[in-house]
Write a protein that holds these residues in place. Structure first.
Motif, PDB file in Angstrom:
ATOM      1  N   ALA A 176      10.650  -5.201  -2.189  1.00  0.00           N
ATOM      2  CA  ALA A 176      11.067  -4.037  -1.982  1.00  0.00           C
ATOM      3  C   ALA A 176       9.848  -2.911  -1.475  1.00  0.00           C
ATOM      4  O   ALA A 176       9.819  -2.117  -0.645  1.00  0.00           O
ATOM      5  CB  ALA A 176      11.891  -3.246  -2.816  1.00  0.00           C
ATOM      6  N   ALA A 177       8.943  -3.036  -2.381  1.00  0.00           N
ATOM      7  CA  ALA A 177       7.650  -2.389  -2.130  1.00  0.00           C
ATOM      8  C   ALA A 177       6.880  -2.766  -0.915  1.00  0.00           C
ATOM      9  O   ALA A 177       6.358  -1.992  -0.122  1.00  0.00           O
ATOM     10  CB  ALA A 177       6.778  -2.499  -3.436  1.00  0.00           C
ATOM     11  N   LEU A 178       6.849  -4.132  -0.683  1.00  0.00           N
ATOM     12  CA  LEU A 178       6.273  -4.407   0.789  1.00  0.00           C
ATOM     13  C   LEU A 178       7.113  -3.904   1.887  1.00  0.00           C
ATOM     14  O   LEU A 178       6.484  -3.440   2.855  1.00  0.00           O
ATOM     15  CB  LEU A 178       6.516  -5.998   0.728  1.00  0.00           C
ATOM     16  CG  LEU A 178       5.568  -6.921  -0.364  1.00  0.00           C
ATOM     17  CD1 LEU A 178       5.753  -8.391  -0.131  1.00  0.00           C
ATOM     18  CD2 LEU A 178       4.082  -6.453  -0.109  1.00  0.00           C
TER      19      LEU A 178
ATOM     20  N   GLU B 230       0.844  -1.112   0.047  1.00  0.00           N
ATOM     21  CA  GLU B 230       0.070   0.142   0.072  1.00  0.00           C
ATOM     22  C   GLU B 230       0.729   1.116   0.152  1.00  0.00           C
ATOM     23  O   GLU B 230       1.741   1.310   0.640  1.00  0.00           O
ATOM     24  CB  GLU B 230      -1.160  -0.078   1.218  1.00  0.00           C
ATOM     25  CG  GLU B 230      -1.795  -0.822   1.366  1.00  0.00           C
ATOM     26  CD  GLU B 230      -1.414  -2.331   1.856  1.00  0.00           C
ATOM     27  OE1 GLU B 230      -2.271  -3.298   2.121  1.00  0.00           O
ATOM     28  OE2 GLU B 230      -0.328  -2.433   2.071  1.00  0.00           O
ATOM     29  N   GLY B 231       0.538   2.239  -0.933  1.00  0.00           N
ATOM     30  CA  GLY B 231       1.242   3.551  -0.892  1.00  0.00           C
ATOM     31  C   GLY B 231       2.465   3.539  -1.694  1.00  0.00           C
ATOM     32  O   GLY B 231       3.115   4.666  -1.678  1.00  0.00           O
ATOM     33  N   VAL B 232       3.059   2.676  -2.206  1.00  0.00           N
ATOM     34  CA  VAL B 232       4.021   2.366  -3.096  1.00  0.00           C
ATOM     35  C   VAL B 232       3.879   2.541  -4.468  1.00  0.00           C
ATOM     36  O   VAL B 232       3.008   1.611  -4.849  1.00  0.00           O
ATOM     37  CB  VAL B 232       4.970   1.395  -2.441  1.00  0.00           C
ATOM     38  CG1 VAL B 232       6.459   1.479  -3.138  1.00  0.00           C
ATOM     39  CG2 VAL B 232       5.400   1.398  -0.710  1.00  0.00           C
TER      40      VAL B 232
ATOM     41  N   SER C  24      10.852  11.136  -8.993  1.00  0.00           N
ATOM     42  CA  SER C  24      11.483  10.519  -7.747  1.00  0.00           C
ATOM     43  C   SER C  24      10.930  10.959  -6.496  1.00  0.00           C
ATOM     44  O   SER C  24      11.107  10.205  -5.532  1.00  0.00           O
ATOM     45  CB  SER C  24      12.877  10.449  -8.129  1.00  0.00           C
ATOM     46  OG  SER C  24      13.330  12.088  -7.759  1.00  0.00           O
ATOM     47  N   ASP C  25      10.133  11.722  -6.446  1.00  0.00           N
ATOM     48  CA  ASP C  25       9.531  12.304  -5.235  1.00  0.00           C
ATOM     49  C   ASP C  25       8.345  11.399  -4.686  1.00  0.00           C
ATOM     50  O   ASP C  25       7.953  11.223  -3.566  1.00  0.00           O
ATOM     51  CB  ASP C  25       8.888  13.723  -5.400  1.00  0.00           C
ATOM     52  CG  ASP C  25       7.809  13.824  -6.531  1.00  0.00           C
ATOM     53  OD1 ASP C  25       8.050  13.026  -7.492  1.00  0.00           O
ATOM     54  OD2 ASP C  25       7.212  14.757  -6.724  1.00  0.00           O
ATOM     55  N   ILE C  26       7.799  10.554  -5.935  1.00  0.00           N
ATOM     56  CA  ILE C  26       6.439   9.659  -5.374  1.00  0.00           C
ATOM     57  C   ILE C  26       6.675   8.297  -5.616  1.00  0.00           C
ATOM     58  O   ILE C  26       6.228   7.493  -5.006  1.00  0.00           O
ATOM     59  CB  ILE C  26       5.321  10.284  -6.009  1.00  0.00           C
ATOM     60  CG1 ILE C  26       5.357  10.216  -7.639  1.00  0.00           C
ATOM     61  CG2 ILE C  26       5.014  11.876  -5.330  1.00  0.00           C
ATOM     62  CD1 ILE C  26       3.922  10.742  -8.130  1.00  0.00           C
ATOM     63  N   VAL C  27       7.585   8.113  -6.787  1.00  0.00           N
ATOM     64  CA  VAL C  27       8.102   6.648  -6.934  1.00  0.00           C
ATOM     65  C   VAL C  27       9.160   5.889  -6.044  1.00  0.00           C
ATOM     66  O   VAL C  27      10.039   6.765  -5.861  1.00  0.00           O
ATOM     67  CB  VAL C  27       8.470   6.487  -8.491  1.00  0.00           C
ATOM     68  CG1 VAL C  27       8.993   5.172  -8.964  1.00  0.00           C
ATOM     69  CG2 VAL C  27       7.496   7.039  -9.584  1.00  0.00           C
ATOM     70  N   GLY C  28       8.753   5.175  -5.468  1.00  0.00           N
ATOM     71  CA  GLY C  28       9.503   4.569  -4.150  1.00  0.00           C
ATOM     72  C   GLY C  28      10.589   3.487  -4.738  1.00  0.00           C
ATOM     73  O   GLY C  28      11.501   3.223  -4.239  1.00  0.00           O
TER      74      GLY C  28
ATOM     75  N   VAL D   2       3.520  -9.890  -6.082  1.00  0.00           N
ATOM     76  CA  VAL D   2       4.287  -9.971  -4.750  1.00  0.00           C
ATOM     77  C   VAL D   2       3.769  -8.838  -3.928  1.00  0.00           C
ATOM     78  O   VAL D   2       3.380  -8.971  -2.900  1.00  0.00           O
ATOM     79  CB  VAL D   2       5.636  -9.628  -5.073  1.00  0.00           C
ATOM     80  CG1 VAL D   2       6.332  -9.550  -3.739  1.00  0.00           C
ATOM     81  CG2 VAL D   2       6.335 -10.885  -5.822  1.00  0.00           C
ATOM     82  N   ALA D   3       3.462  -7.665  -4.610  1.00  0.00           N
ATOM     83  CA  ALA D   3       2.766  -6.597  -3.832  1.00  0.00           C
ATOM     84  C   ALA D   3       1.637  -5.869  -4.402  1.00  0.00           C
ATOM     85  O   ALA D   3       1.464  -5.191  -5.155  1.00  0.00           O
ATOM     86  CB  ALA D   3       3.598  -5.448  -3.940  1.00  0.00           C
ATOM     87  N   PRO D   4       0.359  -6.708  -4.222  1.00  0.00           N
ATOM     88  CA  PRO D   4      -0.919  -6.558  -4.902  1.00  0.00           C
ATOM     89  C   PRO D   4      -1.481  -5.369  -4.714  1.00  0.00           C
ATOM     90  O   PRO D   4      -2.492  -5.076  -5.421  1.00  0.00           O
ATOM     91  CB  PRO D   4      -1.698  -7.901  -4.307  1.00  0.00           C
ATOM     92  CG  PRO D   4      -1.153  -8.218  -2.947  1.00  0.00           C
ATOM     93  CD  PRO D   4       0.480  -7.915  -3.054  1.00  0.00           C
TER      94      PRO D   4
END
Length: 805
Positions: free
Chosen positions: A426-428, A179-181, A278-282, A246-248
């Motif tokens: 990494a997103a998780l 969530e949020g990534v 790159s401010d919002i892409v994690g 992996v990060a649904p």
């Protein structure tokens, strides 16, 4: 209501206080506590009276209700307190406790704050609802019909018994689902209309670098790679359709950098790509790289773009960049030949097949941090999203939605698949803890990894107690362990860089790996040899008795503790070496059955159990004849190298390490280059290959020294392992990155930390005194107690399959 309002107003006016959101309230519970009120709860539609806040000093959200709890010390004081509150009783609990009703939550809070000041009131607080979680180690299996085929997420039977290698996804999903990534996918265009991807792609920053528009979807039948990658990362889960990523719950940004199968990026585009939103892409995933085994430098603009992304992105915390290590193993490729995956700012990912063994295609390299499931052509492939209908990898005519997925014979295979799986992890991790820097995420992922294939002959244990291999790095990450580490992770201090340079010219001896016959004739006393692909040979061996065992197909006698001389032919190199190892041999020398002075590389010998080398027909027959005449002989492997030693007095807890070498050796493919730390950990920076480039000026990177001490002598050895090439090492530069500590004994453990947690300095960093699976060096990183059991594994009685009790 009018009956009690006068009493309340009389009480509140006497304290002369005005309240609003953001105010602090001092209440009495089991102990005195101060709350900060933040806002009303927009999620509550039927009861607008509820407000939200948190305990001062905490970020955990608490919801306050209009009912309040009142408790006094003596029975006779209860009626007095109720009267002072001006509120009606909802329910008398006992002689000293009652529940009161207020018209709204803010009124309840105000009254409780006033009552808390009365000396005879023991407790006064509103009814609250606090954040809780179910104590289950595993999320329920998603309601996606093809989840059962996604072995990379869960490779277990219905009882939870492991069948093969997976990333333990359900354990992670109990904590985080991404969530949020936002994950940026730089590829050939994602089909964002796919039912599994449309939600993840909605309202994300897409861009097409081919035509400079936001329409980044596939433009030809060649464009199918990105859709498969996207499904592995973020296919929507629990939607009763197909598969899950992996990060649904993560979002994806679709960046088209290939069009009609051709790479469309120039240096300026690459510079902008890495920094795009790159401010919002994690997280970024890059399942692409150099197409050949030649040295592939990155441009200055590309390097600058990557550096800006990881140092300035996400408000200075950095974008997490994940890259495929490459599929060049069978062509002699090495991830260190390509500066894109070997860059220490990125996570380089190798691939394993379902069994946990490294995949047949997966490029090795000292720069590889971890590996992910990538499948293999002779093993299970990855089940993922495909172009809809007959487009894409799966062009069969299905009457159901199988047409929208790649699987089995059309399934996805490669480090192109393992990389997005790690990007999903990494997103998780970032979703579980948004405060992490890119370095924190790298270290969490490597600490969560484990080696499934313990037969990997390349695997060693570094001085921090971590197993590491040039094939799979620190192993396959466990997503469940990773997100739990993320939840309690304390961000690492800023890193320091140390650079040491030596310009002493060192000639590289030609054909430096030698078989020395002890006491034999000069013609066969010092023979050139080529190493196998198995156990590395980076130092001289013991002197061993030599015994001739023919072609090694059948060995009836013990050759324990000896070197076995075997002629090529009849069976494979691997079978010969394994047969000799089973008979007790310590070393195998295979010689050619033809070709005179020719030598070859022994293919498919990665999983052999003992060291082995190959020599020419001429040299092998000379040894065989000497044995036939003399009966006994002894041999020793010797290494002749250009060696550079660098003394380091500063103490860092090491992270990434690099070596820059300048040389005039004209045949790079002949060279083996190693870096050995003061603690003896050996990084193979380059091995025999088909790389046609000369070694002029190249920087190699290694992840193998994570959490070791920097203090002591580092050694760089350059060995020529084939005849006919000459050259000199003219300059060696060693660069160490890590966290500076005070460390009088140079063991990599901070002195103050040792004294506080272990009672003295001089402890072994690889030791595990509390037997919890974490070495002293890792306990230091995690800031846990080395003498207190903090096991990463725990007993669990969760039901694995809801259909079985």
């Amino acid at each position: 209501m009018k009956a009690w309002l006068p009493f309340f107003y009389a009480l509140s006016v006497s304290f002369c206080t005005v309240y609003s959101f953001g105010s602090e309230f001092h209440l009495k519970e089991a102990r005195e506590v101060t709350y900060e009120i933040t806002d009303s709860n927009p999620k509550v539609k039927s009861e607008t009276a509820i407000v939200r806040g948190h305990r001062k000093g905490s970020t955990n959200v608490i919801e306050f209700y209009s009912k309040l709890f009142l408790q006094v010390r003596e029975k006779q004081d209860l009626a007095i307190a109720v009267n002072k509150s001006g509120l009606p009783e909802a329910k008398r609990l006992n002689g000293t406790s009652t529940l009161l009703n207020a018209p709204d939550a803010m009124t309840a809070i105000r009254v409780c704050a006033q009552l808390a000041q009365l000396p005879y009131v023991k407790s006064a607080h509103p009814i609250t609802r606090r954040q809780k979680i179910l104590f289950s180690s595993y999320a329920p299996a998603p309601k996606d019909p093809y989840f059962q085929f996604q072995w990379h997420l869960e490779d277990r039977d219905t009882n939870g018994t492991p069948r093969g290698t997976d990333i333990d996804a359900r354990s992670a999903w109990a904590v985080s689902k991404g969530e949020g990534v936002i994950v940026g996918i730089a590829d050939d265009g994602v089909e964002i209309t796919h039912p599994e991807l449309v939600t993840a792609a909605t309202d994300s920053p897409h861009f097409n670098y081919a035509d400079k528009t936001t329409d980044a979807g596939p433009s030809s039948s060649f464009d199918r790679h990105g859709t498969a990658v996207a499904g592995l990362i973020a296919a929507e889960g629990d939607n009763n359709v197909g598969i899950t990523g992996v990060a649904p719950h993560a979002k994806i940004a679709n960046w088209k950098i290939f069009d009609f199968g051709s790479f469309v990026m120039n240096d300026d585009d690459l510079f902008n790509l890495y920094q795009f939103h790159s401010d919002i892409v994690g997280v970024q995933n890059h399942s692409w790289g150099e197409a050949s085994v030649s040295l592939a430098p990155s441009s200055s603009l590309e390097k600058m773009g990557i550096e800006n992304a990881v140092t300035l992105g996400r408000g200075g915390k950095g974008v997490v960049i994940v890259r495929a290590a490459g599929n060049g193993r069978l062509n002699g490729g090495d991830a260190n030949f390509d500066e894109s995956p070997s860059n220490p700012y990125v996570i380089a990912v190798g691939a394993v097949k379902e069994s946990g063994e490294f995949a047949s295609y997966s490029s090795p390299g000292a720069c590889i941090l971890v590996a992910g499931p990538g499948g293999d052509t002779a093993s299970a492939t990855l089940f993922t999203t495909d172009r809809q209908g007959t487009e894409g990898y799966n062009f069969a005519n299905y009457t159901n939605d199988f047409a929208n997925y790649a699987f089995e014979g059309s399934g996805f295979v490669g480090t192109s698949g393992s990389s997005p799986i790690v990007a999903g992890i990494a997103a998780l991790v970032l979703s579980a803890n948004t405060n992490l820097t890119y370095r924190d995420v790298q270290q969490i992922i490597l600490l969560s990894a484990r080696h499934v294939d313990l037969r990997d002959s390349d695997m060693s244990t570094n001085a921090a107690g971590l197993r590491v291999s040039h094939n799979v790095g620190y192993g396959v990450p466990d997503a469940g362990v990773a997100v739990r580490l993320a939840k309690k992770w304390v961000n690492r201090p800023a890193a320091t860089n140390l650079v040491f340079t030596t310009n002493v010219s060192s000639p590289i001896p030609d054909d430096g790996l030698r078989v020395r016959l002890i006491g034999g004739p000069e013609a066969i006393s010092n023979l050139g040899a080529t190493p196998s692909l198995g156990i590395p040979i980076d130092k001289s061996s013991m002197i061993l008795p030599l015994v001739d065992i023919g072609r090694g197909a059948i060995i009836t006698n013990s050759v324990a503790g000896k070197a076995a001389l075997i002629q090529r032919g009849d069976i494979s190199f691997k079978e010969k070496i394994d047969n000799a190892a089973s008979a007790g041999a310590s070393l195998v020398i295979v010689y050619n059955s033809s070709g005179g002075t020719d030598r070859v590389n022994m293919g498919q010998t990665e999983h052999t159990a003992i060291p082995s080398v190959f020599i020419s027909q001429q040299d092998g027959e000379g040894l065989q004849q000497f044995l036939a005449t003399n009966g006994t002989a002894s041999v020793q492997l010797q290494i002749n190298s250009a060696v550079t030693s660098i003394q380091v007095t500063n103490t860092l807890i090491c992270e990434h390490v690099s070596v820059r070498i300048k040389s005039d050796h004209h045949t790079n493919s002949q060279l083996r280059i190693t870096l050995t730390s003061p603690q003896g950990t050996c990084s193979v920076l380059q091995r025999l290959s088909f790389n046609p480039d000369p070694l002029e000026d190249w920087t190699y990177y290694s992840t193998h020294h994570f959490f070791e001490s920097s203090a002591g002598v580092w050694t760089v050895a350059v060995t020529d392992e084939m005849p006919g090439g000459t050259g000199t090492v003219s300059e060696v530069e060693l660069k160490l990155e890590g966290v500076a500590i005070t460390d009088a004994d140079g063991n990599g453990l901070d002195d103050e930390w040792e004294l506080t947690n272990l009672g003295s300095i001089g402890n072994n960093p690889a030791a595990d005194p509390d037997k919890d699976g974490y070495s002293n060096a890792i306990e230091q990183i995690l800031q846990t107690q080395p003498l207190q059991f903090d096991a990463p594994l725990r007993l669990d009685f969760s039901r694995w399959n809801k259909d079985y009790s």
